[in-house]
Design a protein around this motif. Sequence first.
Motif, PDB file in Angstrom:
ATOM      1  N   GLU A  76       0.685  -1.108   0.087  1.00 37.60           N
ATOM      2  CA  GLU A  76      -0.138   0.160   0.043  1.00 37.60           C
ATOM      3  C   GLU A  76       0.907   1.258   0.197  1.00 37.60           C
ATOM      4  O   GLU A  76       2.170   1.132   0.458  1.00 37.60           O
ATOM      5  N   LEU A  90      -3.169   3.855  -2.121  1.00 39.96           N
ATOM      6  CA  LEU A  90      -3.109   2.867  -3.204  1.00 39.96           C
ATOM      7  C   LEU A  90      -2.734   1.522  -2.925  1.00 39.96           C
ATOM      8  O   LEU A  90      -1.956   1.485  -1.851  1.00 39.96           O
ATOM      9  N   ARG A  91      -3.659   0.747  -3.270  1.00 41.15           N
ATOM     10  CA  ARG A  91      -3.585  -0.712  -2.663  1.00 41.15           C
ATOM     11  C   ARG A  91      -3.270  -1.660  -3.617  1.00 41.15           C
ATOM     12  O   ARG A  91      -3.692  -1.528  -4.645  1.00 41.15           O
ATOM     13  N   ASP A  94      -6.054  -2.799  -5.647  1.00 45.13           N
ATOM     14  CA  ASP A  94      -6.572  -1.988  -6.797  1.00 45.13           C
ATOM     15  C   ASP A  94      -6.082  -2.545  -8.059  1.00 45.13           C
ATOM     16  O   ASP A  94      -6.910  -2.239  -9.041  1.00 45.13           O
ATOM     17  N   ASP A 366      -9.061   9.390  -4.036  1.00 46.63           N
ATOM     18  CA  ASP A 366      -9.172   8.255  -3.109  1.00 46.63           C
ATOM     19  C   ASP A 366     -10.655   7.555  -3.216  1.00 46.63           C
ATOM     20  O   ASP A 366     -10.628   6.360  -2.993  1.00 46.63           O
ATOM     21  N   PRO A 369     -12.858   4.737  -7.619  1.00 44.48           N
ATOM     22  CA  PRO A 369     -11.953   3.520  -7.887  1.00 44.48           C
ATOM     23  C   PRO A 369     -11.342   3.525  -9.187  1.00 44.48           C
ATOM     24  O   PRO A 369     -10.256   3.347  -9.209  1.00 44.48           O
ATOM     25  N   ARG A 372      -8.505   6.000  -9.311  1.00 44.62           N
ATOM     26  CA  ARG A 372      -7.247   5.560  -8.377  1.00 44.62           C
ATOM     27  C   ARG A 372      -6.755   4.391  -8.979  1.00 44.62           C
ATOM     28  O   ARG A 372      -5.339   4.134  -8.852  1.00 44.62           O
ATOM     29  N   LYS A 373      -7.445   3.430  -9.476  1.00 47.90           N
ATOM     30  CA  LYS A 373      -6.746   2.336 -10.277  1.00 47.90           C
ATOM     31  C   LYS A 373      -5.774   2.956 -11.475  1.00 47.90           C
ATOM     32  O   LYS A 373      -4.741   2.378 -11.778  1.00 47.90           O
TER      33      LYS A 373
END
Length: 388
Positions: A76, A90-91, A94, A366, A369, A372-373
């Motif tokens: 992350e 960011l994970r 994702d 954030d 999705p 963020r991806k």
Amino acid sequence: MKTNAIPRHVDVLIVGGGPVGGALALLLAKSGVDCLLVEARRARPKDARALAVSWSSRHTLDGLGAWSRRATAINEVHVSQQGGFGRVRLRRSDLGLPALGYVTGYSDLAAAIDRELESSAAVCLFGAKVSSLRMLDRYGVAEIETEQERELVTARLVVLAEGGRLAEEVGLIANSHDYGQCAVVCELTTDRPHDHVAYERFAHDGPLALLPNGNGFSLVWTRPLALAEDTLNLSEAALLAALQARMGDRVGCFVSAGPRSVFPLKHRWLRETVGRRLAVIGNAAQTLHPVAGQGFNLGLRDALALAQILAQGGDPGSPEVLRRYANARKGDSTATSLFTDGLVRLFSRPDSLFGQASAVGMTLLDNLPLARKGFAARMVFGSRVVPR
């Protein structure tokens, strides 16, 4: 393989045996391309820097057998701004990847690449330097010096993987911007486990990154040049207190700090990365600010794209081949350079209105999705163009 003999002619001469130049030599040797790697240093000095290696870069290095086992996964990335309410997380989920990236020591990665070079078909000269370079229509001519001899070597393609002097010597024009900043690096421990989270914190006086490394963190703290000496001379307690004030309690309490090193920061890029019988990769083509940790990954993508094109056969230094390489890399290089430079310039603005706007922007990112991806994918894969 390492050798003391200097060949008279090769298909590809690589100048610079850092991780990017070494990776290119391995890629070419794996494809059966005749190449010579020349590195000025006989032995690598200990380098205090930690490298943020994206998942895609690790995939490339794995394929070469040149991955360091002492790497720490980044699952992350937490991005925030001091004094602002916004943040982005960011994970790995994702993108559906086992990790977003990894942290490894520069010296560890260089040693892993060197070990593979020892048993590869690439001819490597360590403790040798290219003292002059002339580019002709059908080949390049390099004067190579060692402690024992001086020899002229011809190559159908010369690749500069480091050394700005040689690029300028053959007529390539560089632009540069001095940030008036330096990076202070050291190892840190905290009273809480890092849980494989990396932090990018845009503090009031410059960004700082905390990269999970082993049981602690590697710090990359951007400081004004005027404060470099003061930062190096801070007591351990004062350094930890300064970092705590900028990070808050996100990582717990800082417990200890290792020896510090400092590196000046500049943004430098070549207007063209190809010339007559010449290609430029890695830091020789573009040197980036360490914010977002894109420098090594961009350079490795340079090497991978060039190797893929050369593996298709033909004259490696022909105008057509060089045009394909330049076209393949221009978009990614430009976008990554603008991205990192833009982050530094934007978050260096002191006005509160911008701070509020950037906080809102991070909050929106954030909570969207798809956006963020896309942002995470840009960090991991760049904007790589597949060579045609």
